[in-house]
Design a protein around this motif. Sequence first.
Motif, short mmCIF file in Angstrom:
data_model
loop_
_atom_site.label_atom_id
_atom_site.label_comp_id
_atom_site.label_asym_id
_atom_site.label_seq_id
_atom_site.Cartn_x
_atom_site.Cartn_y
_atom_site.Cartn_z
N UNK A 136 43.11 36.00 37.13
CA UNK A 136 42.25 37.14 36.84
C UNK A 136 40.78 36.81 37.06
N UNK A 137 40.37 35.59 36.68
CA UNK A 137 38.98 35.18 36.91
C UNK A 137 38.69 35.06 38.40
N UNK A 138 39.64 34.48 39.15
CA UNK A 138 39.45 34.36 40.60
C UNK A 138 39.36 35.74 41.25
N UNK A 139 40.25 36.64 40.82
CA UNK A 139 40.22 38.01 41.37
C UNK A 139 38.90 38.69 41.02
N UNK A 140 38.43 38.48 39.81
CA UNK A 140 37.16 39.08 39.39
C UNK A 140 36.02 38.64 40.31
N UNK A 141 36.02 37.36 40.71
CA UNK A 141 34.98 36.87 41.61
C UNK A 141 35.05 37.57 42.96
N UNK A 142 36.27 37.69 43.50
CA UNK A 142 36.43 38.36 44.79
C UNK A 142 36.08 39.84 44.71
N UNK A 143 36.52 40.50 43.64
CA UNK A 143 36.23 41.93 43.48
C UNK A 143 34.73 42.18 43.33
N UNK A 144 34.06 41.30 42.64
CA UNK A 144 32.62 41.48 42.44
C UNK A 144 31.89 41.42 43.78
N UNK A 145 32.29 40.48 44.65
CA UNK A 145 31.65 40.42 45.96
C UNK A 145 32.00 41.64 46.81
N UNK A 146 33.29 42.00 46.82
CA UNK A 146 33.72 43.12 47.65
C UNK A 146 33.09 44.44 47.19
N UNK A 147 33.04 44.66 45.89
CA UNK A 147 32.45 45.90 45.38
C UNK A 147 30.95 45.93 45.61
N UNK A 148 30.31 44.76 45.51
CA UNK A 148 28.88 44.70 45.80
C UNK A 148 28.59 45.07 47.24
N UNK A 197 35.03 40.66 57.12
CA UNK A 197 34.98 39.44 56.31
C UNK A 197 36.38 39.22 55.72
N UNK A 198 37.28 38.69 56.54
CA UNK A 198 38.67 38.57 56.14
C UNK A 198 38.89 37.51 55.06
N UNK A 199 37.92 36.63 54.84
CA UNK A 199 38.05 35.64 53.77
C UNK A 199 38.07 36.33 52.41
N UNK A 200 37.12 37.23 52.20
CA UNK A 200 37.07 37.96 50.93
C UNK A 200 38.30 38.87 50.80
N UNK A 201 38.67 39.49 51.90
CA UNK A 201 39.85 40.37 51.88
C UNK A 201 41.10 39.57 51.48
N UNK A 202 41.24 38.38 52.03
CA UNK A 202 42.40 37.55 51.72
C UNK A 202 42.42 37.16 50.25
N UNK A 203 41.27 36.78 49.69
CA UNK A 203 41.21 36.38 48.28
C UNK A 203 41.59 37.56 47.39
N UNK A 204 41.04 38.74 47.66
CA UNK A 204 41.32 39.91 46.83
C UNK A 204 42.81 40.27 46.89
N UNK A 205 43.37 40.31 48.09
CA UNK A 205 44.78 40.68 48.23
C UNK A 205 45.71 39.64 47.62
N UNK A 206 45.42 38.36 47.87
CA UNK A 206 46.31 37.31 47.38
C UNK A 206 46.23 37.18 45.86
N UNK A 207 45.05 37.30 45.30
CA UNK A 207 44.94 37.21 43.84
C UNK A 207 45.56 38.43 43.17
N UNK A 208 45.42 39.60 43.80
CA UNK A 208 46.08 40.79 43.27
C UNK A 208 47.60 40.61 43.30
N UNK A 209 48.09 40.09 44.43
CA UNK A 209 49.53 39.83 44.54
C UNK A 209 49.96 38.77 43.53
N UNK A 210 49.09 37.80 43.27
CA UNK A 210 49.43 36.74 42.31
C UNK A 210 49.62 37.32 40.91
N UNK A 211 48.75 38.24 40.51
CA UNK A 211 48.89 38.85 39.19
C UNK A 211 50.17 39.66 39.08
N UNK A 212 50.48 40.41 40.14
CA UNK A 212 51.74 41.17 40.15
C UNK A 212 52.92 40.22 40.11
N UNK A 213 52.83 39.11 40.86
CA UNK A 213 53.90 38.13 40.87
C UNK A 213 54.12 37.50 39.51
#
Length: 335
Positions: free
Chosen positions: A146-158, A176-192
């Motif tokens: 959740x903390x990792x996702x929060x970091x990615x979401x903060x950058x993407x939303x900014x 910027x596929x690096x940020x996209x990858x972090x957001x998607x993978x961390x979101x998938x991690x929480x669902x997992x």
Amino acid sequence: MTEPEATRETQGPPETQDSDGGGESTVTVIVAAVANLGIALAKAVAGVISGSSAMLSEAAHSVADTVTELLLLTALKRSAKPADEEHPLGYGPERYIWAMLAAVATFVGGAVFSIYDGVHTLVAGEDLGDPLISYIVLGVAFLLEGYSLRTGLRQARGEAARLDASFKRYLRYTPDTAVKAVVLEDSAALVGLVLAAGGLLGGQLTGSGVWDGIASLCIGALLLYVAWVLGRSNAELLIGRPLPKAMRDRIREELLAVQHIEAVLELTTLVQGPREALVAAKIDFRDVSTAAQIEWACEQAEQRLREAFPAVNRVYLDPTPGYAQRRAEGLNPWP
């Protein structure tokens, strides 16, 4: 340059230099990598102790995510190299090669293992152990992810807010596929993690390992989807994606506003990185313009484009006879 940037009428893409965005992306990826490495070890231990296939699938998921983050860090580092004689257009597209490999790592390291483990559990069954350690690990992992996702979401939303675009639109079109990858993978991690917890609870209540196997299959399917989305995004950019249509229309307007330019016969644009774009155009100049006037018109056109779109760092203009002139000379009109 992203599709959302086309919605902006008064300001172009982000600054050409990638220092701020690149640095922020690097921090986002490092946070995700550190979190995933610790989580992977904890999940593996919990999976062995509890005998849960879903936990082992989640461990494979986190290992794949860790490999992905390392590949994304490589992408950020190598793509930042300046242009040289061997690569005159720079190394920007190299980030998409490494990001594509990261998508493959998610597929092979996470999805394939999870699906295999789920099928094996359903066919052969499993001996259920004490799930307590697994619940503890899942809870801690949820906080870290959740903390990792929060970091990615903060950058993407900014970035989305700065471009006056919706978050969903930004995430779909950002280069910027690096940020996209972090957001998607961390979101998938929480669902997992939720799926793994559900599998453990189902097995605990029924005494059957079927629920654990189903959870593992669901985790595998989720990772397949993430790998497909990331792979498709990087493939589009590797093949060559143009600037959005609204931006191309504005580029034409900027060119036509330059004195001595009569028509833009052909316009080609190419996204080369999150803050890099190339513009090439065949231009019909006034027939009465002198060579010096055409040269200065090209300089003025490039200056206007750079001011309107700071991410356009390469401009190539080709003086070309117009349709009427080509017909008068008996040549085929420019397509």
